[in-house]
Design a protein around this motif. Structure first.
Motif, PDB file in Angstrom:
ATOM      1  N   VAL A 565      38.744  29.591  45.833  1.00 57.62           N
ATOM      2  CA  VAL A 565      38.076  30.473  46.790  1.00 57.62           C
ATOM      3  C   VAL A 565      37.561  31.722  46.082  1.00 57.62           C
ATOM      4  O   VAL A 565      36.397  32.114  46.234  1.00 57.62           O
ATOM      5  N   ILE A 566      38.419  32.351  45.267  1.00 53.59           N
ATOM      6  CA  ILE A 566      37.992  33.548  44.534  1.00 53.59           C
ATOM      7  C   ILE A 566      36.901  33.190  43.520  1.00 53.59           C
ATOM      8  O   ILE A 566      35.983  33.965  43.269  1.00 53.59           O
ATOM      9  N   GLY A 567      36.989  31.999  42.958  1.00 54.39           N
ATOM     10  CA  GLY A 567      35.983  31.578  41.992  1.00 54.39           C
ATOM     11  C   GLY A 567      34.598  31.426  42.582  1.00 54.39           C
ATOM     12  O   GLY A 567      33.605  31.464  41.864  1.00 54.39           O
ATOM     13  N   ARG A 568      34.513  31.244  43.904  1.00 56.58           N
ATOM     14  CA  ARG A 568      33.206  31.097  44.545  1.00 56.58           C
ATOM     15  C   ARG A 568      32.567  32.448  44.870  1.00 56.58           C
ATOM     16  O   ARG A 568      31.453  32.501  45.363  1.00 56.58           O
ATOM     17  N   THR A 569      33.294  33.544  44.611  1.00 51.76           N
ATOM     18  CA  THR A 569      32.718  34.867  44.849  1.00 51.76           C
ATOM     19  C   THR A 569      31.804  35.225  43.680  1.00 51.76           C
ATOM     20  O   THR A 569      32.175  35.075  42.521  1.00 51.76           O
ATOM     21  N   HIS A 570      30.622  35.693  43.989  1.00 53.97           N
ATOM     22  CA  HIS A 570      29.655  36.102  42.959  1.00 53.97           C
ATOM     23  C   HIS A 570      29.014  37.411  43.406  1.00 53.97           C
ATOM     24  O   HIS A 570      28.256  37.446  44.378  1.00 53.97           O
ATOM     25  N   HIS A 571      29.338  38.475  42.726  1.00 51.47           N
ATOM     26  CA  HIS A 571      28.793  39.783  43.070  1.00 51.47           C
ATOM     27  C   HIS A 571      28.823  40.650  41.832  1.00 51.47           C
ATOM     28  O   HIS A 571      29.751  40.565  41.029  1.00 51.47           O
ATOM     29  N   ARG A 572      27.813  41.504  41.675  1.00 55.99           N
ATOM     30  CA  ARG A 572      27.715  42.324  40.457  1.00 55.99           C
ATOM     31  C   ARG A 572      28.857  43.316  40.335  1.00 55.99           C
ATOM     32  O   ARG A 572      29.106  43.850  39.249  1.00 55.99           O
ATOM     33  N   LEU A 629      33.643  41.507  49.767  1.00 54.18           N
ATOM     34  CA  LEU A 629      34.877  40.773  50.047  1.00 54.18           C
ATOM     35  C   LEU A 629      35.169  40.728  51.545  1.00 54.18           C
ATOM     36  O   LEU A 629      35.634  39.717  52.070  1.00 54.18           O
ATOM     37  N   HIS A 630      34.874  41.829  52.245  1.00 52.93           N
ATOM     38  CA  HIS A 630      35.231  41.919  53.664  1.00 52.93           C
ATOM     39  C   HIS A 630      34.246  41.207  54.571  1.00 52.93           C
ATOM     40  O   HIS A 630      34.652  40.587  55.568  1.00 52.93           O
ATOM     41  N   GLU A 631      32.943  41.292  54.279  1.00 48.50           N
ATOM     42  CA  GLU A 631      31.956  40.856  55.265  1.00 48.50           C
ATOM     43  C   GLU A 631      30.948  39.829  54.767  1.00 48.50           C
ATOM     44  O   GLU A 631      30.343  39.135  55.571  1.00 48.50           O
ATOM     45  N   GLU A 632      30.757  39.725  53.474  1.00 46.76           N
ATOM     46  CA  GLU A 632      29.687  38.869  52.976  1.00 46.76           C
ATOM     47  C   GLU A 632      30.193  37.620  52.275  1.00 46.76           C
ATOM     48  O   GLU A 632      29.410  36.732  51.933  1.00 46.76           O
ATOM     49  N   CYS A 633      31.501  37.550  52.050  1.00 48.18           N
ATOM     50  CA  CYS A 633      32.078  36.403  51.373  1.00 48.18           C
ATOM     51  C   CYS A 633      32.351  35.291  52.377  1.00 48.18           C
ATOM     52  O   CYS A 633      32.640  35.543  53.554  1.00 48.18           O
ATOM     53  N   GLU A 634      32.258  34.030  51.926  1.00 48.12           N
ATOM     54  CA  GLU A 634      32.479  32.890  52.805  1.00 48.12           C
ATOM     55  C   GLU A 634      33.875  32.945  53.420  1.00 48.12           C
ATOM     56  O   GLU A 634      34.065  32.681  54.602  1.00 48.12           O
ATOM     57  N   THR A 635      34.863  33.269  52.623  1.00 53.68           N
ATOM     58  CA  THR A 635      36.241  33.459  53.099  1.00 53.68           C
ATOM     59  C   THR A 635      36.581  34.931  52.965  1.00 53.68           C
ATOM     60  O   THR A 635      36.557  35.483  51.876  1.00 53.68           O
ATOM     61  N   GLN A 636      36.883  35.589  54.113  1.00 53.08           N
ATOM     62  CA  GLN A 636      37.169  37.019  54.087  1.00 53.08           C
ATOM     63  C   GLN A 636      38.422  37.287  53.248  1.00 53.08           C
ATOM     64  O   GLN A 636      39.427  36.612  53.404  1.00 53.08           O
ATOM     65  N   ASP A 659      41.580  41.860  39.374  1.00 53.80           N
ATOM     66  CA  ASP A 659      42.990  41.640  39.724  1.00 53.80           C
ATOM     67  C   ASP A 659      43.163  41.302  41.195  1.00 53.80           C
ATOM     68  O   ASP A 659      43.560  42.129  42.009  1.00 53.80           O
ATOM     69  N   PHE A 660      42.865  40.044  41.541  1.00 53.93           N
ATOM     70  CA  PHE A 660      43.055  39.557  42.900  1.00 53.93           C
ATOM     71  C   PHE A 660      44.423  38.922  43.089  1.00 53.93           C
ATOM     72  O   PHE A 660      44.640  38.126  43.996  1.00 53.93           O
ATOM     73  N   GLY A 661      45.383  39.283  42.198  1.00 52.43           N
ATOM     74  CA  GLY A 661      46.692  38.648  42.253  1.00 52.43           C
ATOM     75  C   GLY A 661      47.434  38.879  43.550  1.00 52.43           C
ATOM     76  O   GLY A 661      48.267  38.074  43.950  1.00 52.43           O
ATOM     77  N   LEU A 662      47.163  40.007  44.252  1.00 55.41           N
ATOM     78  CA  LEU A 662      47.845  40.285  45.515  1.00 55.41           C
ATOM     79  C   LEU A 662      46.956  40.020  46.719  1.00 55.41           C
ATOM     80  O   LEU A 662      47.350  40.283  47.858  1.00 55.41           O
ATOM     81  N   ALA A 663      45.733  39.485  46.511  1.00 54.32           N
ATOM     82  CA  ALA A 663      44.764  39.343  47.595  1.00 54.32           C
ATOM     83  C   ALA A 663      45.277  38.417  48.683  1.00 54.32           C
ATOM     84  O   ALA A 663      46.002  37.462  48.447  1.00 54.32           O
ATOM     85  N   LYS A 664      44.867  38.723  49.914  1.00 57.49           N
ATOM     86  CA  LYS A 664      45.216  37.906  51.074  1.00 57.49           C
ATOM     87  C   LYS A 664      43.948  37.302  51.643  1.00 57.49           C
ATOM     88  O   LYS A 664      42.991  38.002  51.954  1.00 57.49           O
ATOM     89  N   LEU A 665      43.915  35.962  51.751  1.00 54.86           N
ATOM     90  CA  LEU A 665      42.746  35.266  52.270  1.00 54.86           C
ATOM     91  C   LEU A 665      42.912  35.051  53.763  1.00 54.86           C
ATOM     92  O   LEU A 665      43.965  34.606  54.235  1.00 54.86           O
ATOM     93  N   LEU A 666      41.870  35.361  54.538  1.00 54.31           N
ATOM     94  CA  LEU A 666      41.908  35.195  55.986  1.00 54.31           C
ATOM     95  C   LEU A 666      41.094  33.978  56.399  1.00 54.31           C
ATOM     96  O   LEU A 666      40.038  33.690  55.828  1.00 54.31           O
ATOM     97  N   LYS A 667      41.577  33.258  57.413  1.00 55.63           N
ATOM     98  CA  LYS A 667      40.835  32.118  57.937  1.00 55.63           C
ATOM     99  C   LYS A 667      39.598  32.624  58.681  1.00 55.63           C
ATOM    100  O   LYS A 667      39.533  33.787  59.085  1.00 55.63           O
ATOM    101  N   PRO A 668      38.596  31.748  58.917  1.00 52.52           N
ATOM    102  CA  PRO A 668      37.345  32.202  59.534  1.00 52.52           C
ATOM    103  C   PRO A 668      37.547  32.932  60.853  1.00 52.52           C
ATOM    104  O   PRO A 668      36.814  33.858  61.178  1.00 52.52           O
TER     105      PRO A 668
END
Length: 807
Positions: A565-572, A629-636, A659-668
């Motif tokens: 999921v994090i690997g699909r994020t692409h942003h400058r 991360l909050h609004e434009e990513c496929e998985t918030q 460092d997304f080691g503590l990140a929390k993924l939210l369902k749609p």
């Protein structure tokens, strides 16, 4: 041919009444001719077009006497490095290293060139030119001087660069360490990359030793000259008799070592060794003896803070520093106890109602800890048993320190521990699992390793005797798979380059070892991961490899899903994840390498302060990354750990969140979540502590703290300041309410309206009530200046609904 005539012999020849003067002149001429044949006779004019190679006779440029040389030298078993070393003694001693943290490729096909267009570069076989030094002018010529100083000149023979101005871990006679300069120890005696200790000549005139990557504050110091307040003209000096002293204008402030009578056949140096102790050395040119120690900062090898890293403490045995682990902890690497310790059991969750019956407290006597205070509650007038019970009943308590009736509850990790009889009244109690195996604090790690090695040899011998044929077959398969097949795979990919739009790459652990050169070059270390620098061999792309530690095997599916999921994020403004490795217990992440380090180093420790426009540009970069991360990513995604240490700067000084080691993924369809406390003290939103649902507004709070730090160029918590200024957000609001925003920026000239806008945006972000914090989209508009910002209330006060329109 190199002719080396001792100075003493030359002096005897010169002063002898029986020897005609012309004989001495002839000998001098022979000296110059011989030195010229080796490249050492004319170092005053190392001209453009000159070059060196590591495996030929012309591997270095010598000083006129042949005592010092600049060029290639062997570094361990990995290849060559470039630097200045003492060439006139049997044991070459390195005194300066070029690009110490970016070593040349491990190959002999290297060329050091002073090019025709005036650059000093290291040419690799792939044709890549690596600059050895950066100069503002083109180089016309160079010199290796008899002082050990390597100098570069312009066309008018003016000095434009010299190695004496950029010391690594050593200073020589006639070399000074000036205000805000520092020496950084080598990683080891054979590896001259940056180690873990530093010696800084501070701008207040105090010479102080610290661990690396720590503030210049008293809790982290372990040796000081105690000359603070003398101003920024104080310098550290070493003379030709080994006399080390601090000098201010025309006054010697303090003699650190006394030296000894000067001799022409003796050389001196001062070095910050890899053990964290600086020493003054002498060496006689007559004979082949070793370096002798004239003086040192301390003889106690447990004094340097950081010798045993996190959760370990130092014990002095026969003048040798030995590292031990806290109860319930094991060494990260049993073969290198200085890497610190990690828990040997899984800590229980605070949600477990029966946790108190599964924990116990183990004690370590007479150990003192240093660094930042990690206590969160102190009790007085209690007994040792009461101190233990108080921690055992508190889920958030991980350890206590009892000292003469005072009990302080602590959170891990512990830092800078050492056992000493001077601390005989202290006791450290550590919470451990009752199912954990007994911990023997007095065991000798070296003896344990030898015992395990002998047992392994016995088992292997018996196995080979009975299963020789099976072992041969298995060995053949393993060798073919891990050597021939992997080599063929890499060869087939020789022209393959990872593009920005290619999905994540799955690496094998063998490939990870190749990319990192056996995990040799460490960039940083945290409580649960270590980051190494690496180069993908078939693309020559520089990467950062994060090796996660102590992750349970059963979490493989969750880890795999999160990586994808994090690997699909692409942003400058996000650090790009290139690939990963999941093989057995090994879990590694491969990221783009960020050459300019973290925002924390630029804000809190950089010599040159970032200007206002640069800082606001960085704040906007961070805000846009969080907005994605909050609004434009496929998985918030809720990052959960926004802080300057996790903001990295690329080669164009563009901020990238890492460092997304503590990140929390939210369902749609999910907008909030319940989870245990994540993040770093000072940046954690209040709702984490109140066990309330956590939303993306937790990241908004953390960003607000970072924004205020960017504005003020200081850390959010600084207890060295007066009490009213220690907590940044409280101080900023007091200055805002009083109309004294100028206090926040000191003498810096800034448009007051822009400053007020940034401060108001930051204060809205750090509101205690999550619903009153703006969204990241609104924050970006605030920072861009496209919306009006109402006056924020006190972040910690009760807020009326009149403010809710800001959201």
């Amino acid at each position: 041919m190199f002719l080396f005539i001792p100075r003493k012999a030359c002096q005897n020849l010169k002063t002898s009444m029986a020897a005609p003067t012309f004989i001495f002149l002839i000998v001098s001429a022979i000296w110059n001719v011989a030195a010229a044949e080796t490249g050492g006779g004319g170092p005053r004019n190392i001209s453009r077009g000159s070059s060196l190679t590591p495996t030929r006779s012309s591997s270095s440029w010598l000083s006129p006497s042949g005592l010092y040389a600049f060029g290639f030298y062997h570094q361990g078993n990995v290849g060559y490095a470039v630097g200045v070393f003492v060439a006139g003694i049997p044991d070459k001693t390195v005194v300066w290293t070029a690009n110490r943290d970016n070593p040349p490729p491990a190959t002999t096909n290297l060329t050091l060139q002073l090019t025709a267009d005036g650059r000093l570069i290291l040419q690799s076989p792939q044709g890549q030119g690596i600059p050895i030094v950066e100069t503002s002018e083109n180089i016309s010529s160079a010199s290796m001087l008899d002082t050990g100083n390597f100098v570069l000149y312009n066309s008018e023979q003016g000095i434009i660069w010299q190695s004496f101005d950029y010391p690594t871990d050593t200073i020589l006679p006639d070399q000074t360490l000036s205000a805000n300069q520092e020496l950084v120890s080598a990683a080891s005696e054979t590896d001259h990359a940056s180690g873990i200790f530093r010696l800084k000549m501070q701008s207040d005139g105090n010479l102080v030793q610290y661990p690396v990557n720590t503030p210049d504050t008293e809790p982290f110091a372990y040796w000081a000259s105690n000359t603070g307040g003398m101003g920024n003209q104080v310098t550290l000096n070493l003379d030709n008799s080994g006399h080390l002293y601090l000098f201010n204008s025309n006054i010697t402030l303090i003699n650190i070592t006394e030296g000894k009578p000067s001799k022409e056949d003796t050389i001196f140096m001062m070095r910050l060794d890899s053990d964290g102790i600086f020493k003054v050395y002498s060496h006689s040119l007559e004979g082949d003896g070793n370096w002798s120690v004239l003086g040192q900062s301390t003889t106690d090898k447990c004094v340097p803070k950081g010798v045993c890293s996190l959760n370990g403490f130092c014990v002095l045995n026969d003048d040798k520093a030995t590292c031990r682990c806290l109860p319930g902890f094991d060494f990260v690497d049993p073969r290198n106890s200085t890497y610190g310790c990690v828990r040997n059991f899984i800590a229980q969750s605070c949600k477990d109602e029966h946790r108190s019956t599964e924990n116990d407290m183990k004690v370590v006597e007479n150990v003192k800890w240093g660094g930042e205070d990690v206590s969160y509650l102190e009790l007085s007038s209690v007994t040792k048993e009461e101190c233990k019970e108080a921690c055992l009943k508190d889920c958030n308590c991980e350890a206590t320190v009892f000292d003469n009736g005072k009990c302080s509850k602590q959170r891990l990790p512990f830092k800078y521990g050492r056992r000493s009889l001077e601390n005989s009244n202290t006791a450290t109690y550590v919470k451990v699992s009752t199912s954990d195996r007994p911990v023997i604090l007095n065991k000798d790690p070296e003896k344990e390793i030898k015992k395990e090695t002998r047992m392994d040899i016995l088992i292997i011998g018996v196995s080979l005797a009975g299963l020789a044929l099976v072992v041969v077959i298995i060995s053949g398969v393993v060798i073919y798979r891990n050597r021939i097949w992997v080599h063929r795979m890499i060869s087939e990919k020789a022209n393959y380059e990872l593009g920005d739009d290619v999905c994540l790459r799955a690496f094998t652990f063998f490939e990870m070892e190749q990319i990192t050169n056996g995990f040799k070059h460490e960039l940083g270390r945290g409580s649960s991961a270590t980051v190494f620098k690496g180069i993908i061999p078939y693309t020559q792309k520089v990467v950062a490899v994060k090796r996660l530690e102590n992750m349970p095997t059963e979490g493989e599916r969750e880890f795999h899903t999160e990586v994808k999921v994090i690997g699909r994020t692409h942003h400058r403004n996000l650090v790009r994840l290139i690939g990963y490795c999941i093989e057995g217990a090994n879990r590694l992440l491969v990221y783009d390498y960020m050459i300019n380090g973290s925002l924390a180093s630029l804000l809190f420790t950089a010599r040159n302060r970032l200007n206002w426009d640069e800082r606001i540009g960085i704040a906007l970069d961070i805000a846009r990354g969080i907005l994605y991360l909050h609004e434009e990513c496929e998985t918030q995604i809720i990052h959960c750990d926004i802080k300057p240490h996790n903001i990295l700067m690329d080669e164009n000084m563009i901020a990238r969140i890492s460092d997304f080691g503590l990140a929390k993924l939210l369902k749609p369809d999910q907008t909030k979540t319940f989870t245990g406390i994540r993040g770093t003290k000072g940046y954690v939103a209040p709702e984490w502590h109140r066990k309330r649902p956590v939303t993306v507004k937790a990241d908004v709070y953390s960003f607000g703290v970072v924004l205020l730090e960017i504005i003020c160029c200081r850390c959010c918590l600084d207890w060295s300041l007066p009490e009213e200024e220690a907590v940044l957000e409280d101080w900023v609001y007091e200055c805002f309410e009083a109309g004294e925003l100028g206090k926040l920026i000191g003498d810096e000239e800034i448009d007051k309206r822009k400053l007020e806008r940034m401060v108001k945006a930051g204060l809205w972000c750090v509101q205690d009530e999550p619903s009153l914090r703006p969204s990241m989209k609104k924050i970006v508009l605030m920072l861009e200046g496209t919306v009006d910002i109402p006056t924020p209330p006190n972040p910690t006060s009760f807020l009326s609904t009149n403010y809710r329109y800001i959201i």
